[in-house]
Design an enzyme around this catalytic site. Sequence first.
Site, PDB file in Angstrom:
ATOM      1  N   LYS A  22       0.824  -1.207   0.000  1.00 33.96           N
ATOM      2  CA  LYS A  22       0.000   0.000   0.000  1.00 33.96           C
ATOM      3  C   LYS A  22       0.862   1.262   0.000  1.00 33.96           C
ATOM      4  CE  LYS A  22      -1.418   1.815   4.002  1.00 33.96           C
ATOM      5  NZ  LYS A  22      -1.346   3.215   4.383  1.00 33.96           N
ATOM      6  N   ASN A  23       1.833   1.309   0.921  1.00 33.52           N
ATOM      7  CA  ASN A  23       2.576   2.553   1.095  1.00 33.52           C
ATOM      8  C   ASN A  23       3.508   2.858  -0.070  1.00 33.52           C
ATOM      9  OD1 ASN A  23       1.240   3.126   3.386  1.00 33.52           O
ATOM     10  ND2 ASN A  23       2.870   2.526   4.802  1.00 33.52           N
ATOM     11  N   ARG A  96      -3.736  11.156   4.424  1.00 36.19           N
ATOM     12  CA  ARG A  96      -2.627  12.113   4.465  1.00 36.19           C
ATOM     13  C   ARG A  96      -1.718  12.028   3.259  1.00 36.19           C
ATOM     14  NH1 ARG A  96      -1.599  14.179   9.121  1.00 36.19           N
ATOM     15  NH2 ARG A  96       0.524  14.589   8.480  1.00 36.19           N
ATOM     16  N   CYS A 120      -3.663  13.634  13.228  1.00 39.17           N
ATOM     17  CA  CYS A 120      -3.799  12.206  12.957  1.00 39.17           C
ATOM     18  C   CYS A 120      -3.823  11.487  14.302  1.00 39.17           C
ATOM     19  CB  CYS A 120      -2.592  11.787  12.137  1.00 39.17           C
ATOM     20  SG  CYS A 120      -2.454  10.040  11.823  1.00 39.17           S
ATOM     21  N   ARG A 125       2.165  14.654  13.201  1.00 39.10           N
ATOM     22  CA  ARG A 125       2.551  14.436  11.811  1.00 39.10           C
ATOM     23  C   ARG A 125       2.538  15.713  10.968  1.00 39.10           C
ATOM     24  NH1 ARG A 125      -0.194   9.079   9.552  1.00 39.10           N
ATOM     25  NH2 ARG A 125       1.712   8.936   8.334  1.00 39.10           N
ATOM     26  N   PRO A 126       3.414  16.663  11.294  1.00 35.29           N
ATOM     27  CA  PRO A 126       3.487  17.881  10.481  1.00 35.29           C
ATOM     28  C   PRO A 126       4.061  17.582   9.091  1.00 35.29           C
ATOM     29  CG  PRO A 126       5.250  17.851  12.110  1.00 35.29           C
ATOM     30  CD  PRO A 126       4.403  16.649  12.389  1.00 35.29           C
ATOM     31  N   VAL A 127       3.996  18.590   8.196  1.00 30.10           N
ATOM     32  CA  VAL A 127       4.543  18.406   6.840  1.00 30.10           C
ATOM     33  C   VAL A 127       5.629  19.451   6.554  1.00 30.10           C
ATOM     34  CG1 VAL A 127       2.559  17.224   5.799  1.00 30.10           C
ATOM     35  CG2 VAL A 127       2.605  19.733   5.890  1.00 30.10           C
ATOM     36  N   ASP A 128       6.233  19.982   7.622  1.00 30.67           N
ATOM     37  CA  ASP A 128       7.246  21.032   7.440  1.00 30.67           C
ATOM     38  C   ASP A 128       8.417  20.568   6.573  1.00 30.67           C
ATOM     39  OD1 ASP A 128       7.625  19.295   9.663  1.00 30.67           O
ATOM     40  OD2 ASP A 128       9.184  20.576  10.476  1.00 30.67           O
ATOM     41  N   LEU A 129       8.814  19.302   6.704  1.00 27.40           N
ATOM     42  CA  LEU A 129       9.962  18.822   5.925  1.00 27.40           C
ATOM     43  C   LEU A 129       9.616  18.714   4.445  1.00 27.40           C
ATOM     44  CD1 LEU A 129      11.253  16.041   8.360  1.00 27.40           C
ATOM     45  CD2 LEU A 129      11.947  18.428   8.217  1.00 27.40           C
ATOM     46  N   ASP A 310       5.142   0.381  11.931  1.00 28.06           N
ATOM     47  CA  ASP A 310       3.886  -0.182  11.428  1.00 28.06           C
ATOM     48  C   ASP A 310       3.685  -1.640  11.840  1.00 28.06           C
ATOM     49  OD1 ASP A 310       3.348   2.235  10.263  1.00 28.06           O
ATOM     50  OD2 ASP A 310       3.809   1.620   8.216  1.00 28.06           O
ATOM     51  N   ILE A 332       8.966   6.631  16.709  1.00 27.96           N
ATOM     52  CA  ILE A 332       8.648   7.373  15.470  1.00 27.96           C
ATOM     53  C   ILE A 332       7.457   8.313  15.674  1.00 27.96           C
ATOM     54  CG2 ILE A 332       8.106   7.174  13.001  1.00 27.96           C
ATOM     55  CD1 ILE A 332      10.803   5.905  13.668  1.00 27.96           C
ATOM     56  N   ARG A 402      -8.395   0.001   4.821  1.00 32.87           N
ATOM     57  CA  ARG A 402      -7.486   0.936   4.148  1.00 32.87           C
ATOM     58  C   ARG A 402      -6.218   0.226   3.699  1.00 32.87           C
ATOM     59  NH1 ARG A 402      -6.663   6.597   7.038  1.00 32.87           N
ATOM     60  NH2 ARG A 402      -5.347   6.705   5.213  1.00 32.87           N
TER      61      ARG A 402
HETATM   62  C1  EPZ Z   1       5.036   6.701   6.359  1.00 31.33           C
HETATM   63  O1  EPZ Z   1       4.413   7.815   6.959  1.00 31.33           O
HETATM   64  C2  EPZ Z   1       4.001   5.612   6.301  1.00 31.33           C
HETATM   65  N1  EPZ Z   1       2.847   6.066   5.539  1.00 31.33           N
HETATM   66  C3  EPZ Z   1       3.565   5.248   7.721  1.00 31.33           C
HETATM   67  O2  EPZ Z   1       2.667   4.161   7.635  1.00 31.33           O
HETATM   68  C4  EPZ Z   1       4.806   4.814   8.507  1.00 31.33           C
HETATM   69  O3  EPZ Z   1       4.412   4.561   9.831  1.00 31.33           O
HETATM   70  C5  EPZ Z   1       5.856   5.906   8.481  1.00 31.33           C
HETATM   71  O4  EPZ Z   1       6.175   6.259   7.099  1.00 31.33           O
HETATM   72  C6  EPZ Z   1       7.152   5.538   9.168  1.00 31.33           C
HETATM   73  O5  EPZ Z   1       7.673   4.367   8.576  1.00 31.33           O
HETATM   74  C7  EPZ Z   1       2.863   6.035   4.219  1.00 31.33           C
HETATM   75  O6  EPZ Z   1       3.826   5.665   3.583  1.00 31.33           O
HETATM   76  C8  EPZ Z   1       1.614   6.475   3.534  1.00 31.33           C
HETATM   77  P1  EPZ Z   1       7.442   9.978   8.307  1.00 31.33           P
HETATM   78  P2  EPZ Z   1       5.071   9.238   6.903  1.00 31.33           P
HETATM   79  O7  EPZ Z   1       7.368  11.222   7.513  1.00 31.33           O
HETATM   80  O8  EPZ Z   1       5.819   9.376   5.624  1.00 31.33           O
HETATM   81  C9  EPZ Z   1       7.783  13.425  11.581  1.00 31.33           C
HETATM   82  C10 EPZ Z   1       0.591   3.057   7.947  1.00 31.33           C
HETATM   83  O9  EPZ Z   1       0.015   2.564   8.947  1.00 31.33           O
HETATM   84  N2  EPZ Z   1       7.688  14.393  10.483  1.00 31.33           N
HETATM   85  O10 EPZ Z   1       8.596   9.062   8.082  1.00 31.33           O
HETATM   86  O11 EPZ Z   1       4.040  10.248   7.219  1.00 31.33           O
HETATM   87  C11 EPZ Z   1       6.478  12.657  11.802  1.00 31.33           C
HETATM   88  O12 EPZ Z   1       5.571  13.395  12.569  1.00 31.33           O
HETATM   89  C12 EPZ Z   1       1.286   4.404   8.046  1.00 31.33           C
HETATM   90  O13 EPZ Z   1       0.619   2.513   6.833  1.00 31.33           O
HETATM   91  C13 EPZ Z   1       7.876  15.742  10.754  1.00 31.33           C
HETATM   92  O14 EPZ Z   1       8.132  16.148  11.879  1.00 31.33           O
HETATM   93  O15 EPZ Z   1       6.095   9.133   8.109  1.00 31.33           O
HETATM   94  C14 EPZ Z   1       6.986  11.400  12.468  1.00 31.33           C
HETATM   95  O16 EPZ Z   1       7.127  11.617  13.833  1.00 31.33           O
HETATM   96  C15 EPZ Z   1       1.093   5.050   9.362  1.00 31.33           C
HETATM   97  N3  EPZ Z   1       7.767  16.634   9.721  1.00 31.33           N
HETATM   98  C16 EPZ Z   1       8.360  11.170  11.829  1.00 31.33           C
HETATM   99  O17 EPZ Z   1       8.716  12.422  11.223  1.00 31.33           O
HETATM  100  C17 EPZ Z   1       7.507  16.228   8.433  1.00 31.33           C
HETATM  101  O18 EPZ Z   1       7.413  17.087   7.538  1.00 31.33           O
HETATM  102  C18 EPZ Z   1       8.408  10.115  10.742  1.00 31.33           C
HETATM  103  O19 EPZ Z   1       7.329  10.319   9.830  1.00 31.33           O
HETATM  104  C19 EPZ Z   1       7.329  14.856   8.178  1.00 31.33           C
HETATM  105  C20 EPZ Z   1       7.425  13.959   9.217  1.00 31.33           C
END
Ligand code: EPZ
Length: 429
Positions: A22-23, A96, A120, A125-129, A310, A332, A402
């Site tokens: 899925k991811n 998201r 969430c 889960r911010p999107v600043d990065l 996950d 995480i 999902r």
């Molecule tokens: C992906 O989420 C997966 N989702 C998640 O799976 C998975 O848990 C996660 O990676 C970690 O492996 C998808 O691929 C759709 P991150 P993602 O950005 O990309 C912080 C599932 O159940 N962060 O690696 O959103 C964030 O808050 C889902 O299938 C920022 O601070 O994860 C987190 O604490 C749930 N700013 C950490 O980084 C940002 O701009 C890692 O998140 C982005 C992230």
Amino acid sequence: MDRIAITGGARLNGSIPVSGAKNSAIKLMAASLLTDEPLRLTNMPRLADTRFLGKLLSRLGVEVTESDGPDGQQTLLHAAEITSGFAPYDLVRQMRASFNVLGPLVARSGQAKVSLPGGCTIGARPVDLHLQALEALGAKIDLHEGYVYAQAPRGLKGAEIVFPMVSVGATEHAMLAAVLADGVSVIQNAACEPELVDLQECLNAMGAKVEGAGTSTITITGVARLNGATHAVIPDRIEMGTYAVAAAMAGGEVRLTNARPGLIDNLLLKLEEAGAGVEHTNDGCIIRRNGARLNAVDIETAPFPGFATDLQAQFMALMTTANGESRIRETIFENRFMHAPELMRLGADISVSGGEARVRGVEQLEGAEVMATDLRASVSLVIAGLVARGETTVSRIYHLDRGFERLEEKLGACGAQVRRIKGDGEPEL
Ligand code: EPZ
């Protein structure tokens, strides 16, 4: 709303084919926005999330056609023309990962307006990065009334992107945007997850020049245009790991096929440490447990190749009946223990403090009504239900739909007593 009922006690014996990830699939689908030629994705899982993203992409002008043939499940995505650069709140809020259309839209048509995803259940889960990466590539970013307005009328420019922390989504997003940028981009402190390698392979099949995915430095030499391609989605390592844990929980012998060995080594080592039998095969693995109770082992989640967040909920379910106390650390996401109180409804002995849960194994769980709070939490309740005495009913299983394809069928084929109870259409409170 539908529910799932599990009658505990049956051992699992048989074979489970692992679906496409899925991811990975949802990021590959977003890549279709980068070319006016068709992108054919094979080994596609049919899930609520892929259907949902298909709906959003259609709104943006992508023709999305699903087919199920002798070669398996495929989706053809054709973005001959981008007809809209607008992704509204009601769509991004529900999933998201829809936010990842922002980069490809700006890369292809120079502008986009995409809703911020909001909060969430598993964390802020911010999107600043994501935004930092797009700005580094030269996009002008403005935030107004919950929306990101991104513009790059003269195209994106190659740049060095140094992430202060590892993010899967932001790395994928940067990659999706940089492939059409002018010049070379280097992503430092990139996520190393296998889904990144899958995205690199797909983009390169489309004519992109991406190197280094799977390591912490990814180099992208931008190209003027991309072409269509056919790409097979990588097997779902989280689904594979989930059924591996289910087999270890219920006992018996389960062969996982259509998978890729090496994607979940960290989990398999922990299962062996706990006392389950693990055999690697050419296209997956065999998990065995006959009789003896498992031992408690500790885990700590980490970016790949560490223990996947996950799979944390599923492993916690497994530890609820192990012999001894297990410490489970989540590093995480800040709020990813919502399954703990639900597992306690089944008789589990768990205490949570900050990012750590302590699970003291009990001899026997008891069936009860429980509620799913997110995708992986919901499947952890199903796993616990496999051994709980009597019946366990899991509500809010739209979370499960999902990300798990034909779950009842796959577990049922191995002897599990799992059935879906159709709801009356009323939303659950
Ligand atoms: C992906 O989420 C997966 N989702 C998640 O799976 C998975 O848990 C996660 O990676 C970690 O492996 C998808 O691929 C759709 P991150 P993602 O950005 O990309 C912080 C599932 O159940 N962060 O690696 O959103 C964030 O808050 C889902 O299938 C920022 O601070 O994860 C987190 O604490 C749930 N700013 C950490 O980084 C940002 O701009 C890692 O998140 C982005 C992230």
